[in-house]
Design an enzyme around this catalytic site. Structure first.
Site, PDB file in Angstrom:
ATOM      1  N   TRP A  17     -16.402  -9.176  46.661  1.00  0.00           N
ATOM      2  CA  TRP A  17     -17.253  -8.114  47.203  1.00  0.00           C
ATOM      3  C   TRP A  17     -18.291  -8.654  48.170  1.00  0.00           C
ATOM      4  CZ3 TRP A  17     -14.889  -3.873  47.253  1.00  0.00           C
ATOM      5  CH2 TRP A  17     -13.997  -3.560  46.232  1.00  0.00           C
ATOM      6  N   LYS A  57     -18.779   3.159  38.313  1.00  0.00           N
ATOM      7  CA  LYS A  57     -18.574   2.288  37.144  1.00  0.00           C
ATOM      8  C   LYS A  57     -19.431   2.760  35.970  1.00  0.00           C
ATOM      9  CE  LYS A  57     -16.526  -0.708  39.938  1.00  0.00           C
ATOM     10  NZ  LYS A  57     -15.341  -0.255  40.617  1.00  0.00           N
ATOM     11  N   ASP A  62     -26.107  -5.808  45.721  1.00  0.00           N
ATOM     12  CA  ASP A  62     -25.022  -4.861  45.450  1.00  0.00           C
ATOM     13  C   ASP A  62     -24.838  -4.867  43.940  1.00  0.00           C
ATOM     14  OD1 ASP A  62     -22.641  -3.586  44.942  1.00  0.00           O
ATOM     15  OD2 ASP A  62     -21.431  -4.785  46.338  1.00  0.00           O
TER      16      ASP A  62
END
Ligand code: PMP
Length: 355
Positions: free
Chosen positions: A88, A186, A162
């Protein structure tokens, strides 16, 4: 998703609290949705102990959208430092190169993303507009156990995190953070909502090319309603915030309770894997994610058998990401300890019958 949240959303699907409409049918500018949105923000602020000088923005575009939106808002076209620790943050760095001078100042690529680079080794730039990290790498299963203190490392740059895949699973030290972003899907609610929490002084510096709907100043000035926000996702996330606030473990409540529960869940699974000669986790113990546990069968020819036996027991979505292989257990907030115990029981049974 916590089952209680899904049940409440189902019960209110056709008629939200006697209003005669479901949330999906409401005007986002009406008093009903206004109340839902304001409550969600207030609950989130309480849950994450967000300081008053930070804005809470409910946006769209996902984590990958923010990979462009953050540099458009914060980079001022100058230099930005990136710490690359997994898939990511690799993506974040690559996307930012389109908007600013994005420099990798630390990386764990040499360890195949199984260790976090020690902040004392980061080559922080003197004039970076911000420093980007991914605080939990969902695919590789590495997590910062404490956020870096950039000021103590001699940098004035704000830290951008993030936190898509571990938001609300542990507390955030906002003194160390300038901006945090994450997709909701999530730990917070359905896909479609992107959460941004940003310190006030970082607004108002967007590049000209930044779309108005993605300009943090514009979004903040319009209470996240410059354009139609993802109303259903905000409503369900709001129910999740209330559920999280109600959780308790002994004297702990809210995120502190979740943190303790998540530690217990992760310990149960990692301890089992480490004690078994049949399974393996390759991540250095001091940076293992509490949310995403990648693991391997030492004999990988048994992977398909393992997955089909798991499916038979209702243990789903255990196949590892294609870039890493093996298995991955994502044990987000809503997964109870009993769910992790069921996985460990199955892993033990599979080992006994195949070792
Ligand atoms: N960052 C992290 C840490 C993620 O886990 C994900 C999604 N799994 C993303 C970014 C991308 O998010 P989205 O799909 O919402 O763009």
């Amino acid at each position: 998703m916590p089952e209680a949240v899904l049940q409440r959303a189902a019960a209110e699907m056709l008629d939200w609290q006697g209003s005669g409409m479901g949330v999906m049918e409401m005007s986002h500018r009406g008093k009903e949705f206004g109340a839902i949105c304001a409550q969600a923000e207030a609950d989130l602020r309480q849950l994450l102990a967000v300081p008053e000088d930070f804005h809470v923005l409910f946006m769209q575009g996902g984590g990958l959208g923010e990979n462009a939106i953050v540099p458009m808002n914060l980079s001022r076209g100058g230099q930005v430092d990136f710490v690359v620790t997994g898939s990511w943050s690799v993506k974040s760095h690559k996307e930012a190169q389109r908007y600013c001078q994005a420099k990798v100042i630390a990386s764990n690529a040499d360890s195949k993303h199984t260790r976090m680079p020690d902040p004392s080794t980061w080559e922080l730039s003197a004039d970076a507009s911000y420093v980007h990290i991914c605080s939990n790498e969902t695919i590789h299963g590495v997590e910062f156990q404490t956020l870096p203190d950039l000021a103590a490392l001699g940098s004035q740059a704000p830290l951008v995190i993030d936190f898509s895949s571990h938001v609300a699973s542990r507390s955030v030290d906002w003194r160390r953070v300038g901006l945090a972003f994450g997709g909701a899907q999530k730990n917070l609610g359905p896909a479609g909502l992107t959460l941004v929490i940003v310190r006030d002084d970082l607004l108002g510096h967007a590049l000209d090319i930044c779309p108005s709907a993605f300009n943090y100043r514009t979004v903040a000035d319009n209470q996240s309603m410059y354009n139609t926000p993802p109303t259903w996702a905000i409503y369900v996330a709001g129910l999740t915030f209330q559920w999280l606030l109600q959780q308790s473990e002994g004297a702990l409540t809210g995120v502190a309770a979740m943190e303790q529960r998540n530690q217990a869940k992760a310990r149960l699974l990692y301890d089992f894997i480490d004690a078994s000669p049949f399974y393996e986790n390759k991540v250095s113990p001091d940076c293992r994610s509490r949310m995403n546990v990648p693991f391997f069968l030492v004999d990988e020819t048994r992977n398909d058998d393992f997955l089909s036996g798991a499916r038979d027991r209702g243990l789903l979505q255990l196949k590892g990401h294609k870039s890493v292989g093996g298995m991955r257990a994502s044990i987000y907030n809503a997964m109870p300890l009993e769910g992790v115990q069921a996985l460990v029981d199955y892993m033990r049974e599979f080992e006994r019958s195949h070792a």
